[in-house]
Scaffold this motif. Structure first.
Motif, short mmCIF file in Angstrom:
data_model
loop_
_atom_site.label_atom_id
_atom_site.label_comp_id
_atom_site.label_asym_id
_atom_site.label_seq_id
_atom_site.Cartn_x
_atom_site.Cartn_y
_atom_site.Cartn_z
N ILE A 25 0.72 -1.06 0.16
CA ILE A 25 -0.06 0.26 -0.18
C ILE A 25 1.18 1.35 -0.02
CG2 ILE A 25 -1.55 1.36 0.98
CD1 ILE A 25 -2.54 -1.27 2.57
N PRO A 26 0.68 2.52 -0.60
CA PRO A 26 1.64 3.50 -1.36
C PRO A 26 0.61 4.64 -0.12
CG PRO A 26 0.33 3.19 -3.05
CD PRO A 26 0.23 1.63 -2.16
N TYR A 27 1.87 4.63 1.20
CA TYR A 27 1.11 5.86 1.80
C TYR A 27 1.43 7.02 1.14
CZ TYR A 27 1.78 1.88 5.93
OH TYR A 27 1.31 1.09 6.31
N ARG A 28 2.42 7.17 0.37
CA ARG A 28 2.24 8.62 -0.18
C ARG A 28 2.70 8.54 -1.78
NH1 ARG A 28 5.44 12.98 1.07
NH2 ARG A 28 4.27 12.51 3.42
N PHE A 29 3.03 9.68 -2.35
CA PHE A 29 3.06 9.58 -4.27
C PHE A 29 4.48 10.94 -3.99
CE2 PHE A 29 -0.66 7.58 -4.22
CZ PHE A 29 -0.73 6.32 -4.60
N PRO A 30 5.23 10.63 -5.17
CA PRO A 30 6.52 11.69 -5.38
C PRO A 30 5.90 12.91 -5.40
CG PRO A 30 6.32 10.01 -7.05
CD PRO A 30 5.51 9.59 -6.55
N SER A 31 4.92 13.20 -5.94
CA SER A 31 4.87 14.90 -5.92
C SER A 31 3.66 14.93 -4.62
CB SER A 31 3.08 14.93 -6.83
OG SER A 31 1.87 13.31 -6.18
N ASP A 32 4.13 14.59 -3.33
CA ASP A 32 2.96 14.79 -2.03
C ASP A 32 3.96 15.32 -1.33
OD1 ASP A 32 0.32 13.38 -1.79
OD2 ASP A 32 1.35 11.31 -1.27
N ASN A 33 3.65 16.75 -0.47
CA ASN A 33 4.81 17.73 0.31
C ASN A 33 5.88 16.72 1.16
OD1 ASN A 33 5.85 19.07 2.29
ND2 ASN A 33 4.63 20.41 1.80
N THR A 53 -3.00 8.72 4.75
CA THR A 53 -3.29 7.34 4.84
C THR A 53 -1.63 6.92 5.36
OG1 THR A 53 -2.52 6.97 2.02
CG2 THR A 53 -2.16 5.20 2.79
N GLU A 54 -0.73 7.74 5.81
CA GLU A 54 -0.03 8.12 6.74
C GLU A 54 -0.28 8.33 7.67
OE1 GLU A 54 4.06 9.33 4.26
OE2 GLU A 54 2.81 10.63 4.94
N ILE A 55 -1.87 8.76 8.03
CA ILE A 55 -2.09 9.87 9.26
C ILE A 55 -2.75 8.02 9.85
CG2 ILE A 55 -3.49 11.01 10.82
CD1 ILE A 55 -2.32 12.79 8.84
N SER A 56 -3.65 7.83 8.91
CA SER A 56 -4.29 6.43 8.88
C SER A 56 -3.92 5.43 10.19
CB SER A 56 -5.79 6.27 8.53
OG SER A 56 -4.85 5.76 6.96
N ILE A 58 -1.34 -16.12 0.30
CA ILE A 58 -2.06 -16.73 0.69
C ILE A 58 -2.78 -15.69 2.20
CG2 ILE A 58 -1.26 -18.61 1.46
CD1 ILE A 58 -3.78 -19.77 1.73
N GLY A 59 -3.85 -14.79 2.68
CA GLY A 59 -3.71 -14.98 4.05
C GLY A 59 -4.93 -14.10 4.39
N MET A 60 -5.64 -13.80 5.77
CA MET A 60 -6.71 -13.16 5.95
C MET A 60 -6.72 -11.79 6.17
SD MET A 60 -9.36 -14.20 9.61
CE MET A 60 -9.87 -15.64 7.72
N VAL A 61 -7.03 -10.74 5.47
CA VAL A 61 -7.27 -9.59 5.65
C VAL A 61 -8.05 -9.07 7.26
CG1 VAL A 61 -8.17 -7.12 5.01
CG2 VAL A 61 -8.26 -8.97 3.53
N LYS A 62 -7.36 -8.56 7.42
CA LYS A 62 -7.58 -8.32 9.05
C LYS A 62 -7.92 -6.68 9.47
CE LYS A 62 -5.22 -12.37 10.18
NZ LYS A 62 -3.58 -13.04 10.31
N HIS A 63 -6.77 -5.84 8.42
CA HIS A 63 -6.95 -4.54 9.70
C HIS A 63 -8.20 -3.89 8.48
CE1 HIS A 63 -2.95 -4.13 10.83
NE2 HIS A 63 -3.91 -4.63 12.20
N PRO A 64 -8.94 -3.17 8.79
CA PRO A 64 -10.39 -2.37 7.92
C PRO A 64 -8.79 -1.69 6.56
CG PRO A 64 -10.82 -1.94 10.42
CD PRO A 64 -9.35 -2.80 10.41
N GLU A 65 -7.89 -0.81 6.79
CA GLU A 65 -7.07 -0.86 6.14
C GLU A 65 -6.79 -0.77 4.76
OE1 GLU A 65 -6.98 1.89 9.75
OE2 GLU A 65 -7.68 -0.50 9.08
#
Length: 367
Positions: free
Chosen positions: A26-34, A41-44, A339-346
């Protein structure tokens, strides 16, 4: 095999690694972000790690192998919370910008700095003992299924059911402390297919046609996960004529099984002839992955694992940390299964699925 020496890239990653591989899914930020300002996304994600502090503190407080555990646990909680607050103010602090690997690493570092080595040891031992007592029953139930496709599907359900035992997820840690978890009930209660990523049918077809010669499985949690989920599946691969390498963490991290624990578990499960309920285990190897986190960056594994994996034709990454939050899109020179289970809402939100949804991502080698 003990891990020693420097870490090396996993040999089956598609090359050049620089342009083909990024560990975090999951990308928390993109090159264009400050760079000076945290992204939403980082905050969550920082909040998600922040919300897990109380359950970690509780485990640490009750670690009776450490003197002054409650005091040290408090120190851990304060220090880690401060680091997370710092990252919210300045994403480039503490080796940032943050991703799931850094957030896990900082948590482990703080625990070790204040004097904790393995705060989940007691619960791991209890869960391993419980799962060991159920192993034979689970294997015999699987062996009784004559139709091979149905048997493999059942073994896969067992991996998902076992993977629920994850005390790194605040929600599940809470649930777990309330009622423990019944493995066989969990098998029945998986979310219905199709799952959010569901390549099960392709995998079953491939299983029936092709015998893999060597599989490397990156394992996840202690207890039901490794003993009732992964080991019956690995045993089926052995029956199928494959060599199986189980890659486990070097050092303790949450309730993930370590290399030394796994060696001990397997020796307890084998009979006096070295068999796992009738199946020869001379082709079952345990390797130290060189990793010390619940997620994994495959550019840094132990030399032993790299050596053992170099001729494998199937790589399996099991669990949310190693197979979904990291490495979901990793490309390999051979067949691969995440293979895995999704355990975080994010994570559920990112994938467009449900909480406790299943990921079964099978990719054939690009020939």
């Amino acid at each position: 095999m003990e891990s020693s020496g420097e870490l090396v890239p996993f040999p089956l990653l598609m090359t050049p690694i620089e342009s083909n591989y990024r560990a975090c899914t999951i990308p928390y930020r993109f090159p264009s972000d400050n760079p000076k300002k945290p992204t939403p996304t980082e905050i969550s994600w920082i909040d998600l790690f922040f919300n897990s502090i109380p359950s970690f503190r509780k485990r640490a407080e009750s670690d009776d192998t450490v003197p002054d555990a409650p005091l040290r646990a408090e120190k851990f909680a304060q220090r880690y919370a401060e680091i997370l607050e710092d990252l919210k103010k300045d994403p480039e602090s503490h080796g940032g910008p943050p991703d799931c690997i850094l957030l896990c690493r900082l948590r482990e570092q703080v625990l070790r700095e204040v004097g904790f080595r393995d705060i989940f040891k007691k619960v791991k031992d209890e869960e391993n003992a419980k799962a060991i007592s159920l192993f034979e029953e689970v294997v015999r139930l699987n062996d009784a299924i004559e139709d091979e496709a149905k048997r493999v599907k059942n073994l896969v359900r067992g991996i998902f059911a076992g993977n629920i035992f994850d005390l790194g997820s605040a929600k599940l840690a809470e649930l777990f402390s309330e009622d423990g978890m019944s493995f066989l009930a969990s098998c029945q209660n998986l979310v219905p297919r199709p799952w959010v990523i569901d390549d099960m049918d392709t995998f079953i077809t491939k299983w029936s046609k092709k015998t893999w010669k060597k599989a490397v499985i990156f394992v996840d949690n202690s207890g039901a996960d490794i003993i009732l989920g992964i080991l019956p599946f690995a045993r089926e691969l052995l029956r199928h004529g494959a060599q199986v390498v189980l890659a486990a963490n070097d050092l303790p991290s949450i309730n993930d099984v370590t290399y030394t624990e796994l060696v001990e578990i397997i020796s307890k499960l084998k009979d006096e002839h070295g068999k796992l309920i009738g199946v020869d285990t001379s082709n079952l190897l345990v390797a130290n992955s060189g990793n010390d986190l619940p997620v994994i960056d495959l550019t840094t594994v132990s030399q032993e694992l790299a050596y053992l994996a170099s001729d494998a034709d199937l790589v399996i990454l099991e669990g949310m940390g190693r197979g979904i939050e990291t490495n979901l899109y990793a490309q390999f020179k051979c067949d691969s299964l995440k293979i895995g289970m999704v355990k975080h809402p994010e994570v559920a939100q990112f994938l467009g699925g449900r909480l406790y949804d299943c990921v079964f991502k099978f990719n054939e080698a690009l020939s």
